[in-house]
Motif scaffolding. Structure first.
Motif, short mmCIF file in Angstrom:
data_model
loop_
_atom_site.label_atom_id
_atom_site.label_comp_id
_atom_site.label_asym_id
_atom_site.label_seq_id
_atom_site.Cartn_x
_atom_site.Cartn_y
_atom_site.Cartn_z
N GLN A 88 -14.39 1.57 3.84
CA GLN A 88 -13.50 2.43 4.03
C GLN A 88 -12.72 2.10 5.44
N VAL A 89 -11.26 2.21 5.71
CA VAL A 89 -10.63 1.95 6.77
C VAL A 89 -9.85 2.94 7.20
N THR A 90 -9.45 2.93 8.44
CA THR A 90 -8.69 3.97 9.31
C THR A 90 -7.19 3.38 9.34
N ILE A 91 -6.13 4.39 8.83
CA ILE A 91 -4.68 3.77 8.67
C ILE A 91 -4.16 4.77 9.79
N LEU A 100 -8.23 -5.54 1.65
CA LEU A 100 -9.52 -5.93 0.85
C LEU A 100 -9.54 -7.43 0.94
N SER A 101 -8.59 -8.20 1.29
CA SER A 101 -8.90 -9.85 1.66
C SER A 101 -9.20 -9.99 2.85
N LYS A 102 -8.89 -8.99 3.75
CA LYS A 102 -9.12 -9.34 5.46
C LYS A 102 -10.43 -8.52 5.70
N VAL A 145 -11.07 -0.92 10.88
CA VAL A 145 -12.18 -0.56 10.42
C VAL A 145 -12.91 0.36 11.16
N PRO A 146 -13.34 1.75 10.68
CA PRO A 146 -13.86 2.69 11.69
C PRO A 146 -15.27 2.24 11.92
#
Length: 534
Positions: free
Chosen positions: A416-419, A407-409, A427-428
């Protein structure tokens, strides 16, 4: 070290108390890593075996953890002092004694019944709701505020300040402090309505004066289905509450089929605290009840949600989250995708997370917002994770440092993000702005043909604009040739206005040569032939 066996014995006695339900025993087993399958007696046996094992191994730290889990969940707690009192003491044979020792023995005899509460020996004070099972049947469920205070319902805490008579399940949002007025019994009413009233004056109850000076002290109406043991807030299903003749709008039922989700009713703003001699009347009208209820007024110390959020001290480290992700990815028994999508929105409010939080027993990476979760529990306390429905009480909430770093970056617009399996995140759709250009050049056949038709109608004007001869126009009739020419890139702006043109529909008129012979028209024409021949 002499107090250790009595402490172990008190824990065993507490686990064996019949008032402890199977659900509480399962919760104690789950926290301490003990299997929670089987019936109630199996759970009790496993917990007792674990206590005895820690005592024999002299693992006092582990025993302290087990004790905390039992005391925080069990409705009652058998203290070591009560066990010592319940055990018969050997008496020496009577021998002639001098007068002085007789005076000392009489003093010891007088000093024994003064303390009904024993201080724990493991370094922490006994919670206020801890009651002995023996006293709690005879004296009622009194909740003393001081562990060293005798458990007696009429003993005051101060000048005119009495502890609550009925003990309710603890809540992080409020702490019952002082009893106001008497407890009213709501008798069974199967076919009629009944009204119970509690009249209180500030001059008669000094606890009400605290509400004027301290805004966190609130007067709350509480109701329970029993006056024995630790109770949930429960009002009659058909009831209404009035204070000084005015209706109080509150949810007295809680969530449907969710016992324990009802909140106490705050009536502080409806009371008249000045003048102090003014009689405040609290009325509860109810009907169609099958059992007794008990109505009481209690002054409570409330805690704000902001304060509770600041009190969340547990944290889930980033390294542990990455290790858990890698462990799941390498597990051959589980089918795990190469990457997973984690939303940065709270599943409760669908807004971006501010303080990512989840329960320590949760196995998922998805988090919920701490403030939103506490607001939901304040309205209807259930303390279940909104993602996996596992128990997530306040003392088991933890801040996820891994999601907090994401969240800070990332900007506020990222949802949403891809892990990846190694814990790396991205970030997708980072190149998503390039996709509209591809869509603009992919023209369909209808648009191309409509432009060709309009070009044919325009004559030589379109030909001169592009510097082309009129003989090249027939070659533009096919969609592939038009798309391949450089002038096709200039068509989309005009193609959008020409889409509804009738020329596109006219392409289906290629079979019009077969239409003059219409059998139906000939039949109608034969009926009018007589008039035509004249």
């Amino acid at each position: 070290m002499d107090q250790k066996p009595s402490e172990v014995q008190s824990l065993i006695r507490t686990v064996q108390v019949p008032a402890i339900s199977k659900a509480i025993l399962q919760s104690i087993c789950s926290v301490n890593g003990i299997p929670k399958t089987g019936n109630k007696s199996d759970l009790q046996r496993r917990i007792i075996d674990q206590i005895n094992h820690c005592s024999e191994a002299k693992d006092w730290i582990r025993l302290q953890e087990i004790r905390d889990s039992i005391v925080s969940r069990a409705p009652i707690y058998v203290t070591p002092a009560l066990i010592a009192q319940s055990q018969p003491q050997p008496r020496p044979s009577p021998q002639p004694q001098p007068p002085a020792p007789q005076v000392a023995s009489s003093r010891r005899a007088q000093a024994v019944p003064q303390s009904t509460w024993g201080a724990p020996s493991l370094g922490q004070s006994t919670p206020g709701y801890a009651l002995s099972y023996q006293n709690y049947q005879s004296l009622g469920s009194v909740r003393p505020q001081n562990p060293t205070m005798a458990a007696y319902p009429t003993r005051p805490l101060g000048q005119g300040l009495n502890p609550p008579i009925i003990s309710f399940k603890p809540s992080p949002f409020y702490e019952p402090k002082y009893q106001v007025g008497e407890v009213k019994t709501l008798e069974v009413m199967t076919a009629h309505r009944n009204t119970e009233r509690i009249s209180v004056k500030v001059s008669d109850h000094p606890a009400l004066q605290l509400c004027s000076s301290d805004p966190t002290m609130r007067v709350m109406v509480m109701c329970a289905a029993s006056n024995v043991g630790v109770q949930d807030i429960a009002f009659p299903y058909q009831c209404e509450l009035k204070v000084n003749g005015g209706d109080i709008k509150a949810n007295l039922r809680g969530l449907k089929n969710k016992p324990g989700s009802t909140r106490p009713v705050d009536i502080t703003s409806a009371l008249r605290l000045k003048p102090q001699s003014y009689p405040n009347n609290v009325e509860l009208t109810y009907a169609l009840t099958q059992k007794r209820f008990y109505l009481t007024l209690v002054v409570c110390k409330t805690v704000s949600i902001e304060t509770l959020v600041a009190q969340i001290q547990k944290k889930i480290r980033k390294e542990s989250v990455v290790a858990e992700i890698a462990k799941k990815a390498s597990d051959p028994d589980e089918v795990v995708a190469t990457s997973q999508i984690v939303s940065l929105k709270c599943p409760l409010t669908y807004m971006r997370l501010k303080l990512p939080c989840r329960g320590v027993s949760c196995n998922h990476i998805q988090c919920f917002d701490a403030t939103s979760y506490l607001q939901l529990q304040e309205q209807g306390p259930q303390w279940l994770c909104p993602i996996c429905s596992k128990p997530a009480p306040f003392d088991q909430l933890a801040i996820d440092e891994y999601v907090r770093e994401i969240l800070s970056k990332t900007s506020d617009s990222v949802e949403q993000v891809t892990i990846e399996p190694d814990g790396q995140w991205s970030v997708p759709g980072a190149n998503k702005h390039d996709t509209p250009s591809h869509d603009a050049t992919s023209l369909d056949d209808d648009v191309v043909i409509s432009e060709v038709t309009s070009t044919n109608r325009a004559g030589s004007t379109a030909g001169t604009a592009h510097g082309r001869a009129s003989t090249s126009t027939p070659h533009l009739a096919t969609p592939t040739s038009v798309a391949s020419t450089p002038s096709a890139t200039a068509l989309p702006s005009r193609a959008s206005t020409k889409r509804p043109a009738p020329e596109v529909i006219d392409l289906t008129l290629s079979d019009s040569d077969d239409e003059p012979a219409r059998p139906v028209k000939r039949a109608n024409y034969g009926q009018t032939a007589g008039s035509g021949s004249f």
